[in-house]
Structure formats: C-alpha cells, structure tokens
Write a protein that holds these residues in place. Structure first.
Motif, PDB file in Angstrom:
ATOM      1  N   GLU A   3       0.838  -1.213   0.000  1.00  0.00           N
ATOM      2  CA  GLU A   3       0.000   0.000   0.000  1.00  0.00           C
ATOM      3  C   GLU A   3       0.872   1.261   0.000  1.00  0.00           C
ATOM      4  O   GLU A   3       0.525   2.276  -0.614  1.00  0.00           O
ATOM      5  CB  GLU A   3      -0.888  -0.034   1.251  1.00  0.00           C
ATOM      6  N   GLU A   4       2.028   1.199   0.687  1.00  0.00           N
ATOM      7  CA  GLU A   4       2.918   2.368   0.779  1.00  0.00           C
ATOM      8  C   GLU A   4       3.336   2.893  -0.590  1.00  0.00           C
ATOM      9  O   GLU A   4       3.679   4.064  -0.732  1.00  0.00           O
ATOM     10  CB  GLU A   4       4.186   2.012   1.574  1.00  0.00           C
ATOM     11  N   TYR A   5       3.343   2.005  -1.595  1.00  0.00           N
ATOM     12  CA  TYR A   5       3.845   2.405  -2.909  1.00  0.00           C
ATOM     13  C   TYR A   5       2.749   2.880  -3.863  1.00  0.00           C
ATOM     14  O   TYR A   5       3.037   3.259  -4.997  1.00  0.00           O
ATOM     15  CB  TYR A   5       4.630   1.253  -3.549  1.00  0.00           C
ATOM     16  N   SER A   6       1.497   2.871  -3.408  1.00  0.00           N
ATOM     17  CA  SER A   6       0.413   3.272  -4.327  1.00  0.00           C
ATOM     18  C   SER A   6       0.445   4.776  -4.620  1.00  0.00           C
ATOM     19  O   SER A   6      -0.155   5.227  -5.599  1.00  0.00           O
ATOM     20  CB  SER A   6      -0.949   2.859  -3.759  1.00  0.00           C
ATOM     21  N   ASP A   7       1.163   5.557  -3.798  1.00  0.00           N
ATOM     22  CA  ASP A   7       1.220   7.010  -4.018  1.00  0.00           C
ATOM     23  C   ASP A   7       2.450   7.461  -4.802  1.00  0.00           C
ATOM     24  O   ASP A   7       2.646   8.662  -4.999  1.00  0.00           O
ATOM     25  CB  ASP A   7       1.208   7.746  -2.664  1.00  0.00           C
ATOM     26  N   LEU A   8       3.299   6.525  -5.214  1.00  0.00           N
ATOM     27  CA  LEU A   8       4.489   6.932  -5.968  1.00  0.00           C
ATOM     28  C   LEU A   8       4.046   7.570  -7.290  1.00  0.00           C
ATOM     29  O   LEU A   8       3.259   6.979  -8.031  1.00  0.00           O
ATOM     30  CB  LEU A   8       5.374   5.714  -6.248  1.00  0.00           C
ATOM     31  N   PRO A   9       4.525   8.789  -7.585  1.00  0.00           N
ATOM     32  CA  PRO A   9       4.004   9.473  -8.786  1.00  0.00           C
ATOM     33  C   PRO A   9       4.459   8.817 -10.098  1.00  0.00           C
ATOM     34  O   PRO A   9       5.614   8.409 -10.222  1.00  0.00           O
ATOM     35  CB  PRO A   9       4.593  10.891  -8.660  1.00  0.00           C
TER      36      PRO A   9
END
Length: 352
Positions: A3-9
């Motif tokens: 989940e932590e990586y779902s915001d990587l642009p």
C-alpha cells in the motif's frame, strides 16, 4: 504491491520511460501496467540492484522514496513469514533487505559491494592465488570469490589488498574500497543449549554445541534432548575488526542506501528438511560481545533431527553464517510425563 507504494508518482510520459527502462532489467513486468505506481516501484528496485542508468533525475528522487519504505515493508513481511513458520521465505526476505541496503543482486559476487569494484575487476581476485603460495605460508591461498575470502587473504593489511587491485584502481579508489572492507564485521559464534535434563539435583544445565571445526566424533555431535520440551539456545557473538583502527561505529557502511542505518543481525533457527522456521530473533550492533537467548521446543516424536541456525546480516551481502545443531530427541522425562498424567487425571484422584 505494498500500500505504501500506491502514491508513488507516475508523471506525464513516464509510462514510456518505464517501458524503456524495463528493457534493461532482468525481471519482466506486466507490459500493460507501465502507468502503475507499483510497476514503477518494481523497476526502480531492479534498477537499484542492477546499477542501471535512470532516465531522468526525478527517478533518482523516486528511488530514494522507494528505498525509504523498503526496509520497514520487508520487516513486516518477515514477521508474517515467522508467524507462519516459513523458513525459505524468511531467508529470502533477509537477502532482500541486504540487497536494498547494498544496492546489488543477491546472486552477484559480494566483492561487487566494495566501492569502485565492478564486474570487469573480478578477474583480479580470481587470479590472485597464482604464485602467492610461497609468499603467504599461513594465509588464505585459493582464488578469491567472496568478501570473507578476501578478508582472510588480506589479514588486515591494506598493502595486500592494494597488490590485488592496483593494476586497475587508483590510490584514492583503493583506500575507499579498503575503508569499506576493514569495517566489515567479523563475528565469531559459539552456541550452547540450556534446559532441564534428567538430573533432579541440578535442574538447570548447559551443554555446548560442538562446532564443526573441533575434532568431534560423529556420535559426540548429537545432543540428547527430551521430546516436546522447551530449551534455550544461547548464542554468543564476538565481534572483531579486521584492520580498522578508528572508533567503533554502529553505522553500517552503505554508500548506496539513502538513510543512515545501524548494523544489525537476524538470528533464524530452522529445520531445513521440513523447511520450517522454528524461531526468529533480531539483534542490533554487536560491539564486542553479545549473548542472545532463543527459546525453542523440541519435536514431539523421538528421533534424530538437525536444526540450523542462520546468522544473517541486515546490512551486508556475503557475511551470513550458518551452524548445524545435531539433536537426538529422546522420550520425554519421567517427571514431565508424571506431571502430564496428573493434570490429565480427574480432580478427585489426587497424586500420591
């Protein structure tokens, strides 16, 4: 997929950059997902391990974001693996932690984690043994394939290391690589098992685990323990430095990791035959000596089995150690059996 990586642009046109980057990396990703944050994370991790060229400066910043989260995600994965008793998974995750911190693939030679050493330099270490045997009577004599062999060959002397690489590296590069090498941990391990044996007068006993280096007869290697009983594995760690004269520092030497990181260790006890993880313990920096206790239960059925202790670095590739513990499980002690029988008996049948 964390989940932590779902915001990587994934910025404008970066799906094409991801597609291009993927061509230079060993593990294939889904070709229909180049606009996904998770796919980009996967590519950035691969690029970090492969020392691949990144398409633009933004990707270097994004890699830092990915690495910032990676250790914590791995730790959580390790907790899950330990909870389920998955030995192979746990060992793979600790290897992944090492890869993230050092920025190399696990299957690469550990010599490549030395600063300034690249693939085309490895021949220098392989050829080193030629013509050395007379001049190095007591030292390591074979071709050098990994960091522990290199440390054994150098015996704390920078001039030995320099003689191996000076045809390819400049003086400043040699001292940079040497500074990394001589700060690597050399950890000596001794093991013993504590617990209850048959002697009622002295219930607390401690038995040393014979090391493979000692000349032990095969029958002396097997330690008798009672079935289905808790024992404690005492792990004594003693750290020495190879040739580093400076102040001891708990910080890991990790030039490719964006954060300052303390050196630590994972202690994993497992049964290889069953691929089962029995116990997992973390410990921090070993300054001089450190004793760690790991509790474990013996199997319920008597017979011989081998437990293996893995000492895994959380910072370096190629510095792991493993020790086999030969156990001869004998039937449970009579007093333990009596206690069980008593508790099983109905309440009005008090023991005599």
């Amino acid at each position: 997929n964390a989940e932590e990586y779902s915001d990587l642009p994934v910025r404008h046109n970066e799906d094409q950059m991801n597609s291009e980057l993927a061509k230079h990396l060993p593990i294939e990703v889904n070709p229909h997902s180049f606009d996904s944050s998770h796919t980009k994370t996967h590519l950035l991790l691969q690029a970090h391990f492969s020392h691949a060229m990144l398409p633009c400066p933004d990707y270097a910043t994004d890699t830092k974001t990915v690495l910032d989260q990676a250790i914590r995600i791995c730790q959580a994965m390790l907790d899950v693996a330990a909870h389920h008793g998955w030995l192979v998974t746990a060992l793979n995750i600790t290897n992944l932690v090492q890869m993230v911190v050092q920025g190399r693939w696990i299957h690469d030679s550990s010599l490549l984690t030395l600063p300034n050493i690249e693939l085309h330099h490895l021949y220098l270490f392989r050829r080193w043994s030629q013509g050395k045997k007379k001049s190095v009577p007591g030292g390591y004599q074979g071709p050098i394939e990994c960091l522990p062999e290199l440390m054994a060959a150098c015996e704390g002397k920078e001039n030995v290391f320099a003689s191996i690489v000076d045809s390819e590296l400049q003086t400043a590069q040699i001292s940079q690589a040497w500074n990394f090498l001589c700060r690597l941990p050399i950890v000596n391990v001794s093991l013993s098992i504590k617990g209850c044996w048959d002697d009622p007068v002295q219930p607390q006993n401690e038995v040393p685990v014979p090391s493979l280096t000692t000349d032990t007869r095969d029958d002396q290697r097997w330690i008798k323990l009672h079935a289905d009983q808790e024992y404690v594995l005492q792990i004594n760690l003693q750290r020495t430095q190879m040739g580093y004269q400076g102040k001891q520092d708990s910080k890991a030497v990790a030039p490719r990791f964006p954060k300052v990181k303390d050196e630590g260790w994972f202690l994993i006890l497992g049964e290889v035959d069953k691929k089962e993880l029995i116990a997992l313990k973390r410990t921090g920096y070993v300054r001089n000596r450190n004793t760690i206790s790991v509790a474990f239960y013996t199997p319920e059925t008597p017979g011989k089995c081998i437990y293996t202790l893995y000492l895994m670095s959380d910072s370096y590739l190629g510095m792991d150690q493993q020790y086999d513990i030969y156990l001869n499980i004998i039937p449970a002690r009579s007093s333990a059996q009596v206690t069980t029988e008593v508790s099983d008996a109905t309440s009005h049948l008090a023991p005599k």
